[in-house]
Scaffold this motif. Structure first.
Motif, mmCIF file in Angstrom:
data_model
loop_
_atom_site.group_PDB
_atom_site.id
_atom_site.type_symbol
_atom_site.label_atom_id
_atom_site.label_comp_id
_atom_site.label_asym_id
_atom_site.label_seq_id
_atom_site.Cartn_x
_atom_site.Cartn_y
_atom_site.Cartn_z
ATOM 1 N N PHE A 102 0.767 -1.303 -0.020
ATOM 2 C CA PHE A 102 0.113 0.156 -0.039
ATOM 3 C C PHE A 102 0.807 1.223 0.105
ATOM 4 N N LYS A 103 0.576 2.230 -0.850
ATOM 5 C CA LYS A 103 1.303 3.431 -0.892
ATOM 6 C C LYS A 103 0.906 4.761 -0.519
ATOM 7 N N GLY A 104 -0.223 4.359 0.185
ATOM 8 C CA GLY A 104 -0.888 5.629 0.728
ATOM 9 C C GLY A 104 -0.587 6.245 2.268
ATOM 10 N N GLY A 105 0.498 5.534 2.757
ATOM 11 C CA GLY A 105 0.966 6.136 4.175
ATOM 12 C C GLY A 105 1.116 4.860 4.871
ATOM 13 N N ARG A 106 1.606 5.391 5.999
ATOM 14 C CA ARG A 106 2.166 4.114 6.675
ATOM 15 C C ARG A 106 1.022 3.737 7.814
ATOM 16 N N ILE A 107 0.048 2.770 7.111
ATOM 17 C CA ILE A 107 -0.990 2.510 8.148
ATOM 18 C C ILE A 107 -1.160 0.756 8.295
ATOM 19 N N THR A 108 -1.888 -0.035 8.789
ATOM 20 C CA THR A 108 -1.822 -1.243 9.013
ATOM 21 C C THR A 108 -3.412 -1.584 8.542
ATOM 22 N N ASN A 109 -3.493 -2.815 8.201
ATOM 23 C CA ASN A 109 -4.851 -3.511 7.905
ATOM 24 C C ASN A 109 -5.946 -3.263 9.212
ATOM 25 N N THR A 110 -5.202 -3.126 10.269
ATOM 26 C CA THR A 110 -6.547 -3.046 11.394
ATOM 27 C C THR A 110 -6.463 -1.523 12.063
ATOM 28 N N ASP A 111 -5.763 -0.497 11.416
ATOM 29 C CA ASP A 111 -5.812 0.586 11.996
ATOM 30 C C ASP A 111 -7.294 1.348 11.733
ATOM 31 N N LEU A 112 -7.799 2.086 12.557
ATOM 32 C CA LEU A 112 -9.063 2.650 12.172
ATOM 33 C C LEU A 112 -8.872 4.129 12.089
ATOM 34 N N LEU A 113 -9.451 4.521 10.701
ATOM 35 C CA LEU A 113 -9.257 6.020 10.240
ATOM 36 C C LEU A 113 -10.502 6.533 10.234
ATOM 37 N N THR A 114 -10.627 7.970 10.403
ATOM 38 C CA THR A 114 -11.560 8.845 10.134
ATOM 39 C C THR A 114 -11.935 8.772 8.661
ATOM 40 N N LEU A 115 -12.878 9.235 8.100
ATOM 41 C CA LEU A 115 -13.261 9.302 6.640
ATOM 42 C C LEU A 115 -12.315 10.139 6.013
ATOM 43 N N ASP A 116 -12.065 11.244 6.556
ATOM 44 C CA ASP A 116 -11.176 12.402 5.950
ATOM 45 C C ASP A 116 -9.818 11.596 5.589
ATOM 46 N N LYS A 117 -9.198 11.034 6.911
ATOM 47 C CA LYS A 117 -7.799 10.473 6.828
ATOM 48 C C LYS A 117 -7.722 9.418 5.857
ATOM 49 N N ALA A 118 -8.821 8.604 5.865
ATOM 50 C CA ALA A 118 -9.020 7.416 4.837
ATOM 51 C C ALA A 118 -9.018 7.966 3.420
ATOM 52 N N ALA A 119 -9.727 9.109 3.316
ATOM 53 C CA ALA A 119 -9.783 9.401 1.669
ATOM 54 C C ALA A 119 -8.391 10.015 1.369
ATOM 55 N N LYS A 120 -7.702 10.527 2.225
ATOM 56 C CA LYS A 120 -6.276 11.332 1.832
ATOM 57 C C LYS A 120 -5.511 10.036 1.545
ATOM 58 N N CYS A 121 -5.477 9.128 2.224
ATOM 59 C CA CYS A 121 -4.558 7.848 2.142
ATOM 60 C C CYS A 121 -4.873 7.204 0.954
ATOM 61 N N ALA A 122 -6.049 6.925 0.583
ATOM 62 C CA ALA A 122 -6.623 6.230 -0.556
ATOM 63 C C ALA A 122 -6.147 6.931 -1.854
ATOM 64 N N SER A 123 -6.335 8.291 -1.735
ATOM 65 C CA SER A 123 -6.195 9.095 -2.944
ATOM 66 C C SER A 123 -4.601 9.133 -3.354
ATOM 67 N N THR A 124 -3.758 9.026 -2.270
ATOM 68 C CA THR A 124 -2.257 8.812 -2.513
ATOM 69 C C THR A 124 -1.860 7.667 -3.257
ATOM 70 N N HIS A 125 -2.575 6.701 -2.682
ATOM 71 C CA HIS A 125 -2.188 5.217 -3.232
ATOM 72 C C HIS A 125 -2.827 5.027 -4.808
ATOM 73 N N ALA A 126 -3.930 5.587 -4.968
ATOM 74 C CA ALA A 126 -4.634 5.271 -6.231
ATOM 75 C C ALA A 126 -4.179 6.468 -7.368
ATOM 76 N N GLY A 127 -3.535 7.669 -6.873
ATOM 77 C CA GLY A 127 -3.234 8.639 -7.579
ATOM 78 C C GLY A 127 -4.365 9.272 -8.347
ATOM 79 N N THR A 128 -5.510 9.300 -7.861
ATOM 80 C CA THR A 128 -6.790 10.254 -8.004
ATOM 81 C C THR A 128 -7.766 10.206 -6.741
ATOM 82 N N GLU A 129 -8.306 11.470 -7.025
ATOM 83 C CA GLU A 129 -8.942 11.855 -5.770
ATOM 84 C C GLU A 129 -10.146 10.907 -5.243
ATOM 85 N N ILE A 130 -10.047 10.415 -4.305
ATOM 86 C CA ILE A 130 -11.076 9.643 -3.603
ATOM 87 C C ILE A 130 -11.712 10.589 -2.270
ATOM 88 N N ALA A 131 -12.915 10.756 -2.353
ATOM 89 C CA ALA A 131 -13.752 11.782 -1.385
ATOM 90 C C ALA A 131 -14.073 10.854 -0.159
#
Length: 285
Positions: free
Chosen positions: A20-49
């Motif tokens: 995973f290239k969206g940040g230093r998180i593990t499978n079991t970390d619990l993220l807010t929706l804002d943090k999740a969207a930021k990490c997912a966008s970085t990994h995918a290379g496209t905006e995810i809200a």
């Protein structure tokens, strides 16, 4: 009261890349929706809200959890103990607990931005399919829980899975190069039709034996129309081994290199194709 399973309308999303290239998180970390969207966008290379996570949860493609802001009593579906067995707080949800939202609450959040709910979802695999069911319910004298998006949390595993769903993938049936998860290099292959014709159709058990995946092949086959494995079907309950492993390999998260897959395929050629082993391995006996 027996379990009533909810058959999914959409398949659960699973990670298809590694790492995973969206940040230093593990499978079991619990993220807010804002943090999740930021990490997912970085990994995918496209905006995810954040709303994309709510929509995926409303479809049952990912699990969504929420913080509850008060203590409440509940009952398990079978009358047993849901939590805190033997303690004074038995079958009591504490304030601040983070619980699985029912699908109806996920749909409310996606549609109107808030949800009222009183049931708690559990998950079990049934015949290879991950099913939801109501594992517990608030007592009748308890008011509903109220949830807004800022209360919601997403596990790192689901962040990775949703991010991968936004990545464009090559058509695995067209002979396009396959990318290995280890070194990122494209592997050039002969046209799929030519290689697929080397093999006789096999059942799912044979695929699991050749490419062990902790018994998941049966579930893959059950969901073949939804997950794309149908491209490898070669009859009722039969699959072409080559097309099946191309599909499986491109899902990622298995730790195999493509060269290893080809060696296994070569070792399982039918007698009629043994003289063509070099087409898979590049080696002549």
């Amino acid at each position: 009261m027996s379990i009533v399973y909810q058959f999914p309308m959409y398949a659960r999303l699973e990670p298809r890349t590694h790492p995973f290239k969206g940040g230093r998180i593990t499978n079991t970390d619990l993220l807010t929706l804002d943090k999740a969207a930021k990490c997912a966008s970085t990994h995918a290379g496209t905006e995810i809200a954040p709303g994309d996570f709510l929509l995926a949860a409303a479809r049952g493609e990912i699990a969504l959890r929420a913080i509850v802001h008060r203590e409440a009593r509940l009952q398990k579906y079978d009358g047993g103990i849901y939590c805190n067995q033997g303690e004074s707080t038995e079958n009591t949800v504490p304030k601040g607990a983070i619980l699985n939202l029912p699908l109806s609450a996920c749909q409310q959040l996606a549609n109107v931005g808030r949800a009222s709910w009183r049931t708690f979802d559990g998950f079990e695999h049934q015949n290879g399919v991950l099913m939801r069911f109501t594992v517990a319910t608030l007592l009748d004298n308890e008011p509903d829980f109220e949830t807004v998006p800022t209360d919601c949390r997403v596990m790192g595993y689901d962040v990775h899975a949703l991010a991968d769903a936004f990545i464009d993938w090559p058509d695995v049936t067209s002979g396009a190069p396959v990318v290995t998860p280890d070194d990122g290099k494209a592997v050039e292959r002969l046209p799929d039709d030519e290689l697929a014709e080397l093999f006789d159709p096999v059942k799912v058990a044979a695929l699991e034996a050749m490419f062990p995946d902790s018994g998941r092949w049966a579930g893959y086959a059950e969901r073949a129309k939804r997950n794309g494995l149908s491209a490898a079907k070669a009859g009722r309950s039969l699959f072409n081994p080559y097309r099946a492993v191309v599909w499986w390999f491109n899902q990622g998260h298995h730790g195999w290199k493509w060269e290893r897959c080809l060696r296994v395929l070569a070792n399982n050629l039918p007698a009629r194709s043994m003289d063509s082993k070099h087409l898979l391995t590049g080696e002549f006996d």
